[in-house]
Design a protein around this motif. Sequence first.
Motif, short mmCIF file in Angstrom:
data_model
loop_
_atom_site.label_atom_id
_atom_site.label_comp_id
_atom_site.label_asym_id
_atom_site.label_seq_id
_atom_site.Cartn_x
_atom_site.Cartn_y
_atom_site.Cartn_z
N ILE A 56 16.32 8.99 -7.93
CA ILE A 56 15.27 8.19 -8.55
C ILE A 56 14.58 9.05 -9.59
O ILE A 56 13.92 10.04 -9.27
N MET A 57 14.75 8.67 -10.83
CA MET A 57 14.17 9.49 -11.91
C MET A 57 12.69 9.24 -12.04
O MET A 57 11.91 10.16 -12.21
N GLU A 58 12.31 8.00 -11.97
CA GLU A 58 10.92 7.70 -12.27
C GLU A 58 10.54 6.39 -11.60
O GLU A 58 11.34 5.47 -11.51
N ILE A 59 9.33 6.36 -11.11
CA ILE A 59 8.81 5.11 -10.53
C ILE A 59 7.49 4.82 -11.21
O ILE A 59 6.63 5.68 -11.33
N LYS A 60 7.35 3.60 -11.66
CA LYS A 60 6.11 3.21 -12.32
C LYS A 60 5.59 1.94 -11.66
O LYS A 60 6.34 0.98 -11.50
N VAL A 61 4.35 1.95 -11.31
CA VAL A 61 3.77 0.76 -10.68
C VAL A 61 3.26 -0.17 -11.76
O VAL A 61 2.40 0.20 -12.56
N LEU A 62 3.79 -1.39 -11.78
CA LEU A 62 3.40 -2.32 -12.84
C LEU A 62 2.23 -3.20 -12.40
O LEU A 62 1.33 -3.48 -13.17
N ASP A 63 2.28 -3.64 -11.16
CA ASP A 63 1.29 -4.60 -10.72
C ASP A 63 1.14 -4.47 -9.22
O ASP A 63 2.04 -4.00 -8.52
N LYS A 64 -0.01 -4.87 -8.74
CA LYS A 64 -0.23 -4.82 -7.30
C LYS A 64 -0.64 -6.20 -6.84
O LYS A 64 -1.66 -6.73 -7.25
N LYS A 65 0.19 -6.77 -5.98
CA LYS A 65 -0.13 -8.11 -5.49
C LYS A 65 -0.86 -7.98 -4.16
O LYS A 65 -0.60 -7.07 -3.38
N LYS A 66 -1.73 -8.93 -3.93
CA LYS A 66 -2.45 -8.88 -2.67
C LYS A 66 -1.57 -9.51 -1.60
O LYS A 66 -1.17 -10.66 -1.69
N VAL A 67 -1.26 -8.72 -0.58
CA VAL A 67 -0.47 -9.24 0.54
C VAL A 67 -1.19 -8.85 1.82
O VAL A 67 -1.93 -7.89 1.86
N ARG A 68 -0.92 -9.62 2.84
CA ARG A 68 -1.62 -9.36 4.09
C ARG A 68 -0.64 -8.92 5.17
O ARG A 68 -0.85 -9.15 6.34
N ARG A 69 0.46 -8.31 4.75
CA ARG A 69 1.49 -7.88 5.68
C ARG A 69 1.97 -6.50 5.26
O ARG A 69 1.87 -6.14 4.10
N ALA A 70 2.55 -5.80 6.19
CA ALA A 70 3.20 -4.55 5.84
C ALA A 70 4.65 -4.75 5.46
O ALA A 70 5.20 -3.99 4.69
N LYS A 71 5.28 -5.75 6.02
CA LYS A 71 6.67 -6.04 5.71
C LYS A 71 6.75 -7.47 5.21
O LYS A 71 6.41 -8.40 5.92
N LEU A 72 7.22 -7.61 3.99
CA LEU A 72 7.19 -8.94 3.37
C LEU A 72 8.55 -9.62 3.47
O LEU A 72 9.12 -10.05 2.48
N TYR A 73 9.09 -9.70 4.67
CA TYR A 73 10.41 -10.30 4.81
C TYR A 73 10.38 -11.80 4.62
O TYR A 73 11.43 -12.42 4.47
N TYR A 74 9.18 -12.39 4.63
CA TYR A 74 9.13 -13.84 4.43
C TYR A 74 9.52 -14.22 3.01
O TYR A 74 9.80 -15.38 2.73
N LEU A 75 9.56 -13.23 2.12
CA LEU A 75 9.94 -13.54 0.74
C LEU A 75 11.41 -13.91 0.62
O LEU A 75 11.84 -14.45 -0.40
N ARG A 76 12.19 -13.61 1.66
CA ARG A 76 13.61 -13.94 1.58
C ARG A 76 13.82 -15.44 1.57
O ARG A 76 14.80 -15.93 1.02
N ASP A 77 12.90 -16.17 2.19
CA ASP A 77 13.06 -17.62 2.24
C ASP A 77 12.47 -18.29 1.01
O ASP A 77 12.76 -19.44 0.75
N LYS A 78 11.63 -17.56 0.30
CA LYS A 78 11.00 -18.18 -0.85
C LYS A 78 11.87 -17.96 -2.06
O LYS A 78 12.37 -16.86 -2.29
N ILE A 79 12.01 -18.96 -2.86
CA ILE A 79 12.86 -18.84 -4.03
C ILE A 79 12.14 -18.04 -5.11
O ILE A 79 12.71 -17.26 -5.83
#
Lengths: 194, 122
Positions: free
Chosen positions: A166-189
């Motif tokens: 990994i050469m470089e990591i840049k944070v573009l945006d921070k979304k507000k989430v209320r979970r540590a693991k966002l696996y529910y995004l797999r079901d969302k298109i």
Amino acid sequence: MPVPLCMKSIVASPESLGARPLSLLNDMRRPDFRHSVTGRLGPIRSITTINGPEATVTDGSATSPDITMPPRIKFKRPDKTAKHIMQILDKEAVEEVRKEREIPDIRPGYIIQMKVVVPENKRRVSVLKAIVIARRNAGLNSTFRVRRLVAGVGVEAVYPLYSPNIMEIKVLDKKKVRRAKLYYLRDKINPLKK
Amino acid sequence: MIQAQTYLNVADNSGARELMCIRIVGASNPRYAHIGDVIVAVIKEAVPNMPLERSEVIRAVIVRTCKELKRDNGIIIRYDDNAAVVIDPEGNPKGTRVFGSIAGELRHLNFTKIVSLAPEVF
């Protein structure tokens, strides 16, 4: 033979285990330090029983076979255990990597852009824009999981946080989430990033 | 982990839409197929007016699996669906375009044509 004074300070109860190095230092200032060190190196390691000081001191000359010794309970000094040593090694390795590269704080819900060297491709995959959906903390082996849409297909990838690829990591945006693991995004298109 | 009776999407424009795996090609009678393995499949759904038709038995190479693909450098890749590319007995793709990202492992398995057609190799 009188027990030298330094011996009394060494024969300690388990509470003063942590202070034992200090007591040894105190002994170094004593005039009979040389005598004490050459005389006894054994009991320093073995004074770990909980039964009491009188049971632990084994004068090489004076034990008679009639005296029954209570069973020894050994436990290691905390800073000698392998777990402690591994923790130190881990921290050192992490610091070494952090000195070379700047690795920002990555949390689930962040949208990051990373530059990864892909050896299969022989080139850099430059724009890998993805959302972090999980993070696992394990010292040097910390990993984070990102999810992105590639040509209509969702792709998840797990990267070691301190990977040299990994050469470089840049944070573009921070979304507000209320979970540590966002696996529910797999079901969302539509992932959060849009 | 593709096995017999697994439905797979088709990642090229050969004319097939959906395949069902019937056999995994390999001398050691493997139970599961992963990315880069060749399977024998039957076409369950096809695009009309194309050379490939429904219920035709063809060979395909797996390019995407929901089961993770682990690499030696610690990177793990997981797709959202199972997909394959229809090939002929030599290993050349039957279609002219490939959709989706292709794992770099296919290059080492001599599927260079598929890798060169891919929009993204990862």
